[in-house]
Write a protein that holds these residues in place. Structure first.
Motif, mmCIF file in Angstrom:
data_model
loop_
_atom_site.group_PDB
_atom_site.id
_atom_site.type_symbol
_atom_site.label_atom_id
_atom_site.label_comp_id
_atom_site.label_asym_id
_atom_site.label_seq_id
_atom_site.Cartn_x
_atom_site.Cartn_y
_atom_site.Cartn_z
ATOM 1 N N ARG A 1 45.079 21.044 42.606
ATOM 2 C CA ARG A 1 45.840 20.997 43.866
ATOM 3 C C ARG A 1 45.584 19.722 44.652
ATOM 4 N NH1 ARG A 1 45.185 25.726 42.045
ATOM 5 N NH2 ARG A 1 46.857 27.268 42.155
ATOM 6 N N ILE B 1 37.836 27.518 27.346
ATOM 7 C CA ILE B 1 37.346 26.633 28.405
ATOM 8 C C ILE B 1 35.958 27.068 28.816
ATOM 9 C CG2 ILE B 1 38.388 27.985 30.281
ATOM 10 C CD1 ILE B 1 39.090 25.183 31.566
ATOM 11 N N SER C 1 44.092 30.375 45.941
ATOM 12 C CA SER C 1 45.548 30.338 45.788
ATOM 13 C C SER C 1 46.114 31.720 45.462
ATOM 14 C CB SER C 1 45.936 29.328 44.710
ATOM 15 O OG SER C 1 45.207 29.577 43.524
ATOM 16 N N LEU D 1 33.070 35.461 38.440
ATOM 17 C CA LEU D 1 32.844 34.245 37.650
ATOM 18 C C LEU D 1 32.712 33.000 38.525
ATOM 19 C CD1 LEU D 1 35.310 34.779 34.660
ATOM 20 C CD2 LEU D 1 32.830 35.091 34.681
ATOM 21 N N SER D 2 32.794 33.202 39.843
ATOM 22 C CA SER D 2 32.734 32.079 40.780
ATOM 23 C C SER D 2 33.903 31.110 40.577
ATOM 24 C CB SER D 2 31.391 31.348 40.659
ATOM 25 O OG SER D 2 31.151 30.579 41.811
ATOM 26 N N LEU D 3 35.062 31.655 40.308
ATOM 27 C CA LEU D 3 36.283 30.838 40.240
ATOM 28 C C LEU D 3 36.923 30.832 41.630
ATOM 29 C CD1 LEU D 3 37.872 32.274 36.947
ATOM 30 C CD2 LEU D 3 36.213 30.418 37.206
ATOM 31 N N ILE D 4 37.500 29.701 41.987
ATOM 32 C CA ILE D 4 38.106 29.582 43.317
ATOM 33 C C ILE D 4 39.302 30.545 43.411
ATOM 34 C CG2 ILE D 4 39.272 27.999 44.892
ATOM 35 C CD1 ILE D 4 37.719 25.718 43.410
ATOM 36 N N ASN E 1 54.852 31.433 38.312
ATOM 37 C CA ASN E 1 53.518 31.506 38.915
ATOM 38 C C ASN E 1 52.441 31.872 37.898
ATOM 39 O OD1 ASN E 1 54.110 34.184 38.659
ATOM 40 N ND2 ASN E 1 53.689 34.745 40.778
ATOM 41 N N ALA E 2 52.558 31.256 36.738
ATOM 42 C CA ALA E 2 51.498 31.397 35.736
ATOM 43 C C ALA E 2 50.192 30.873 36.330
ATOM 44 C CB ALA E 2 51.859 30.593 34.494
ATOM 45 N N SER E 3 49.078 31.325 35.802
ATOM 46 C CA SER E 3 47.779 30.892 36.314
ATOM 47 C C SER E 3 47.569 29.413 35.998
ATOM 48 C CB SER E 3 46.664 31.720 35.680
ATOM 49 O OG SER E 3 46.464 31.328 34.337
ATOM 50 N N ASP E 4 46.637 28.800 36.712
ATOM 51 C CA ASP E 4 46.309 27.388 36.482
ATOM 52 C C ASP E 4 45.995 27.151 35.008
ATOM 53 O OD1 ASP E 4 46.522 27.291 39.200
ATOM 54 O OD2 ASP E 4 44.412 26.822 39.579
ATOM 55 N N MET E 5 45.205 28.063 34.469
ATOM 56 C CA MET E 5 44.744 27.897 33.097
ATOM 57 C C MET E 5 45.906 28.036 32.115
ATOM 58 S SD MET E 5 42.203 27.101 31.450
ATOM 59 C CE MET E 5 42.322 26.868 29.686
ATOM 60 N N GLN F 1 35.469 26.610 36.874
ATOM 61 C CA GLN F 1 35.083 26.942 38.241
ATOM 62 C C GLN F 1 35.690 26.013 39.296
ATOM 63 O OE1 GLN F 1 30.839 27.322 37.661
ATOM 64 N NE2 GLN F 1 30.944 29.551 37.580
ATOM 65 N N PRO G 1 36.978 33.091 29.961
ATOM 66 C CA PRO G 1 36.182 32.733 28.786
ATOM 67 C C PRO G 1 35.010 33.701 28.597
ATOM 68 C CG PRO G 1 35.728 31.215 30.614
ATOM 69 C CD PRO G 1 36.847 32.098 31.054
ATOM 70 N N LYS H 1 48.954 39.455 28.219
ATOM 71 C CA LYS H 1 49.887 38.366 27.991
ATOM 72 C C LYS H 1 51.320 38.874 27.922
ATOM 73 C CE LYS H 1 49.047 34.349 25.109
ATOM 74 N NZ LYS H 1 48.238 34.023 23.929
ATOM 75 N N TYR I 1 51.176 32.829 44.739
ATOM 76 C CA TYR I 1 50.154 33.752 44.211
ATOM 77 C C TYR I 1 49.680 33.391 42.796
ATOM 78 C CZ TYR I 1 52.698 36.079 47.906
ATOM 79 O OH TYR I 1 53.355 36.331 49.070
ATOM 80 N N VAL I 2 49.059 32.223 42.709
ATOM 81 C CA VAL I 2 48.629 31.716 41.400
ATOM 82 C C VAL I 2 47.107 31.793 41.285
ATOM 83 C CG1 VAL I 2 48.536 29.672 39.933
ATOM 84 C CG2 VAL I 2 50.601 30.168 41.234
ATOM 85 N N PRO I 3 46.595 32.553 40.340
ATOM 86 C CA PRO I 3 45.140 32.584 40.145
ATOM 87 C C PRO I 3 44.687 31.382 39.304
ATOM 88 C CG PRO I 3 46.185 34.058 38.593
ATOM 89 C CD PRO I 3 47.296 33.435 39.398
ATOM 90 N N THR I 4 43.393 31.138 39.258
ATOM 91 C CA THR I 4 42.875 30.104 38.359
ATOM 92 C C THR I 4 43.123 30.509 36.908
ATOM 93 O OG1 THR I 4 41.177 29.362 39.902
ATOM 94 C CG2 THR I 4 40.778 28.913 37.577
ATOM 95 N N ALA I 5 42.895 31.775 36.610
ATOM 96 C CA ALA I 5 43.077 32.233 35.234
ATOM 97 C C ALA I 5 43.357 33.726 35.229
ATOM 98 C CB ALA I 5 41.837 31.940 34.404
ATOM 99 N N ASN I 6 44.042 34.159 34.207
ATOM 100 C CA ASN I 6 44.215 35.594 33.990
ATOM 101 C C ASN I 6 43.385 36.087 32.807
ATOM 102 O OD1 ASN I 6 46.069 36.474 36.053
ATOM 103 N ND2 ASN I 6 47.602 35.195 35.038
ATOM 104 N N LEU J 1 32.964 27.825 31.382
ATOM 105 C CA LEU J 1 32.973 28.415 32.718
ATOM 106 C C LEU J 1 32.874 27.328 33.779
ATOM 107 C CD1 LEU J 1 32.943 30.954 34.461
ATOM 108 C CD2 LEU J 1 30.458 30.955 34.294
#
Lengths: 636, 636
Positions: free
Chosen positions: B181, B168, A318, A312-315, B146-150, B174, A332, A600, A324-329, B170
């Motif tokens: 941060r 959200i 981290s 998805l081209s998410l950074i 350490n929940a995800s950013d989202m 992204q 969308p 979840k 160890y935190v992703p952008t999202a789990n 995409l």
């Protein structure tokens, strides 16, 4: 600028002096194996300089044998161009794209063997693909009934489906009036799930309900596999796989993250590589099956968290640093055009949600595929890959963890290790002192894959050729053992049986590596069980997934202490459960919703924070284990 | 190819021989008034050929006076270029863009005067703009959390808002990881309503909640007016209006539909014209108020069904043919980038839903603005424009209809009729035989607008200068009457008071035209009342909306039989209720949802199918009405 030509393909690229051969290959789109992300420590990027002048130093030749150095071999990542060059990429450093043997390398049919004891009332059994085509015969407008075109469609959709609320894309609405009037008020609407609404993605003239296809994709770190599915019937029309093209940027997840995060724009080529993978699979499947790619309206992909981010081209940066935190789990719903995936541009792309940075959608898909969250019996899933992920639970609770097992069982970091593709030893027995093996495909062997490595470790231990710590013990006259470059090696295949013309061997470091890997996986299983306060006996079934190919000798996997020593019947090899889970999500909106609930509701245990794990790990670094009472059935 | 230069602006265009002057003007982006869509029957496109050779025939000079023909006037739509040309567009054929006097021409503040007796518990009073910015101070990730950013954002949004579910885009996801941060985990989320979900349109660093703006737009056939609104406070920062640029393709809705449907691609320039209108208003409002257009995140537009279709580029062609079926009456939520509207590209654009082809979102917005659907009292809304739309109802039921009244009260089809802009006579009295008038703005007068025309008709009747059928009766020595081009004209303003240097007059055909228009509106009101079985007495309030400018003399409107003869206090002029309704929808999600319910729940009566309407129409074509008992208070 120098011209670098890569042989045997003959691809050329112009580079500045001082560019490494690895960078040149990446720019040229040529794959050279690489496990460490270009740090010069894995030794997988051996290439032979056939012509030209290079800038080399001691790093360029580290990890190479004297013979290799004399023949002109260097590490591509540590060697720089200093003139026009011809660089030969030898067989063992090359991916053989298109030669993956689907039926062996990636096990997609195996999961079908799982007998899921489901009630017909279970909503997960409801067949309701994420996109559906509904044929509509509309009443022509009249003075008595001059509802708008859209109301006319909505009215009919309410009659023909169980849905109430619909939303239409602007694009689709713009041409609607003419489409209906030119086609005698018959049309087919493509619906996609979207929360409580149904989105109308397209309106086609006439009845096109037969032409609706979906794609289930397992985006593995090593391999990307896709199934093309006829959405009206649920039938799998075909399957195709290819190596993950990201491999050119690093063989494992961590090195690819390093590449993606090392410089501005580093993520883009990794993202593009997966899209290219998927598009390639779409093209080959649709051509083969005579399907118009524009009739594919849904893609469900599952992958670990890093692969999901890169798709998805998410950074993803981290993910690899504490905590160890992703952008999202959860991800969308995306339109195909947003990602450049070559299906219907308004088609939807969904990813199976994950639990945490190191327990991704592939594991949730596996939990779905194994039906673990459906029944009160406690069951476990073990996915052995670069990371060993473990999930344990039932319909009320689920916990999971991951251990950095390393890619040893995918062939990584092993001198002659390789993926389960053509030429890989996948099965091996040492009987009467003789090695007998079975390899994938016809022709000479090239290396040894995960299932073969388990066999090797077991057979060496069973034949007392290694001790509990994995140290070789042998008599000097035993010709199977050779010392080379200061290393003891055990010969698995003689030179005349191999494609490279060199023996295929297992080395002392290889064995240590494998023991560390299996120890990490076992320690993770053990720690998680202790964490939830359950004995192995409380687990009804252990499902084992992983890129072993179609074959996994479970007693041997138990024999080396990779899997716990329980009755054979309670351990079930499920192959690519990630792909099966993705397909189940594609075919049932309820299952996709269930996946989100599971993702979840699953508790992730960070083993790095769990003191007991290190103790378990140390105790597990022995064959089969330092505490033999845990492996009563193992009798070597 | 010939060069055509349009004066006084000096715009030039190259055209092929045989191109009409109207087509040349359209290509050059020069506006020439035009009511009939280029059919040569309205006579509004008078231009003077100052230099060059034209191809003219009898159609080119129809509707022109001898003087005009001698001076070189032709109809632009019936005259073709036959050499290089210089064409002068006289004042009366020109739009004066940018000279619209907002405070007079478009009444935007008047609706505020409506006292809506609402309970605070009424959900329509809930202030909840369609887009909202929410400031978030996020907890930094830690090994314990350490929940995800989202998930971190969702968690905080649930705390700070009443919403549960978020989605959200995409694009927004992204860049998220870095944004959080790099900004110490403070961010502002822009939320947009979307069914039961809230869509996250953007995440900005820091606290930007003050910078959130919305635009309410009334897309009228004649005028496009926009209000810029500060969404946190609900304050109107400014208002701007401009003529609908579609006028160059036809002055009324029907001729624009003909243009749009006449050839492939005909819709596009009409769509573009509205987008250009809106973008122009956004630019001028944002510049004036120092607002960054990227901080505008929502647009709510209301317009009739044809305008709504053209704004969204939906095919409007079936609207004008029996049985009058539009593509849609409710419109999808669209992103600004999909339409090329110059606000935040992910910003939302919503249209107030309509009831039917000829009762559009402008009427529903009016019903909202007048609070008609909120209370048990039966109330009525009359919108006088090209179509006269009537709605009657309360909180339990609502019926509506429209009558093709023609654009007379917008100045259309009237010799010196004009829109309520600078130079228009808006108020007029004949007292002691003398005409006294008040015009909009300073300077000389140019024509007469809707409110002025009502006054003229009333004053002529009251002074017995016309009879009940509208026929002039006058003594030959009365100098206020002149015969010209075989037409009797009554002088409203002498030549020396006008911008054109010619008298401003009202002609016998003008009067017939006005009587037909007022008759159509009244007949529609009467028919609808009969249809629902109610007397005028049962109506608590008649709300009157329309493009009359800021001024409408209600007793005179009753006096000519346009509005029913009820107590003065029960008739309320509400000005641009469409704009006010759009703003109310922008400021409250509940109101927007209510608008959809109203649009859906309103019954549209097709007067063409209703026999009684023709009888009512014929009876109403008299001053004030053939049945004088209906107008007891009118005493001329």
């Amino acid at each position: 600028m120098f011209k670098v030509t890569f042989l045997p393909e003959g691809k050329e690229i112009e580079v500045e002096g001082g560019t490494t051969l690895m960078e040149a290959a990446q720019s040229a789109g040529v794959h050279i194996n690489n496990l460490c992300g270009g740090k010069g420590v894995c030794g997988r990027c051996r290439v032979k300089v056939a012509n030209g002048r290079i800038r080399a130093d001691k790093h360029s030749i580290s990890l190479l044998s004297k013979e290799e150095i004399l023949e002109g071999y260097v590490l591509a990542c540590q060697t720089k161009a200093d003139s026009d060059l011809e660089v030969l990429i030898p067989a063992e450093s090359r991916l053989e794209e298109g030669q993956i043997l689907m039926e062996c390398s990636v096990d997609y049919s195996a999961p079908e063997r799982i007998a899921l004891h489901r009630l017909p009332s279970d909503p997960m059994c409801l067949y309701e693909p994420l996109t559906q085509k509904v044929y509509l015969e509309l009443k022509k407008p009249s003075p008595e009934d001059n509802a708008s075109d859209m109301d006319r469609i909505t009215r009919e959709l309410r009659k023909k489906t169980q849905y109430r609320d619909f939303e239409i894309s602007l694009r689709c609405l713009q041409g609607l009036a003419l489409k209906l009037r030119n086609n005698d008020w018959t049309a087919t609407a493509t619906l996609a799930r979207h929360g409580d609404l149904r989105r109308i993605l397209q309106i086609e003239p006439g009845d096109t309900t037969e032409k609706n296809y979906g794609l289930a994709v397992d985006v593995g770190t090593t391999t990307v596999v896709a199934q093309l599915i006829h959405l009206k019937s649920g039938n799998v029309l075909g399957v195709a796989g290819s190596h993950n093209l990201q491999a050119r940027f690093g063989e494992d997840v961590i090195s690819r993250m390093i590449y993606a995060c090392g410089k501005e724009g580093g993520l883009h080529p990794l993202h593009q590589a997966i899209i290219e993978n998927i598009n390639h699979l779409i093209k080959s499947l649709s051509t083969e099956k005579g399907v118009n790619p524009l009739d594919i309206t849904a893609v469900v992909a599952s992958g670990n968290t890093t692969m999901s981010h890169m798709l998805l081209s998410l950074i993803p940066c981290s993910i690899r640093v504490d905590p160890y935190v992703p952008t999202a789990n959860t991800y969308p719903q995306v339109r195909a055009r947003e990602l450049g995936i070559d299906i219907h541009p308004e088609g939807i792309v969904e990813l199976v949600p994950g639990v945490a940075s190191y327990v991704g959608g592939d594991i949730v898909a596996g939990i779905i595929a194994c039906g673990m969250a459906d029944r009160p019996e406690v069951r476990a899933l073990i996915d052995v890959g670069t990371n060993g992920e473990i999930a344990v639970g039932n319909n009320e609770w689920m916990v999971c963890c991951s251990a950095s097992a390393g890619p040893a069982f995918e062939g990584g970091g092993i001198k002659h290790g390789m993926r389960a593709t053509r030429g890989a030893i996948e099965k091996l027995v040492i009987s009467d002192g003789q090695v007998q093996y079975k390899s994938i495909g016809k022709g000479k062997v090239k290396g040894i894959c995960g299932s073969g490595l388990i066999d090797v470790l077991y057979e060496l231990a069973r034949n007392y050729l290694i001790d509990g710590e994995g140290k070789f013990h042998f008599s000097p006259q035993d010709k199977r053992f050779v010392e080379k470059d200061g290393e003891i090696q055990f010969t698995l295949a003689p030179a005349d049986e191999t494609e490279t013309g060199h023996e295929i061997v297992i080395t002392q470091p290889d064995i240590s590596h494998l023991i560390r890997s299996k120890g990490a996986v076992y320690a993770a299983i053990k720690s998680l069980m202790d964490y939830v306060g359950l004995k192995f006996e409380a687990i009804e079934t252990f499902f084992v997934a992983g890129g072993f190919g179609s074959y996994l000798d479970i007693p041997k996997a138990v024999g080396i202490g990779l899997l716990p020593d329980i009755e054979r019947a309670r351990i079930q090899f499920v192959g690519n459960s990630s792909l099966m889970g993705a397909r189940m999500c594609l075919l049932s909106t309820h299952t996709m919703e269930r996946a989100a609930q599971i993702a979840k509701g699953t508790t992730n245990i960070e083993l790095t924070n769990y003191q007991q794990f290190m103790d378990e790990y140390v105790a597990a670094m022995f064959l089969p284990h330092t505490d033999r009472r845990l492996f009563p059935s193992v009798n070597y």
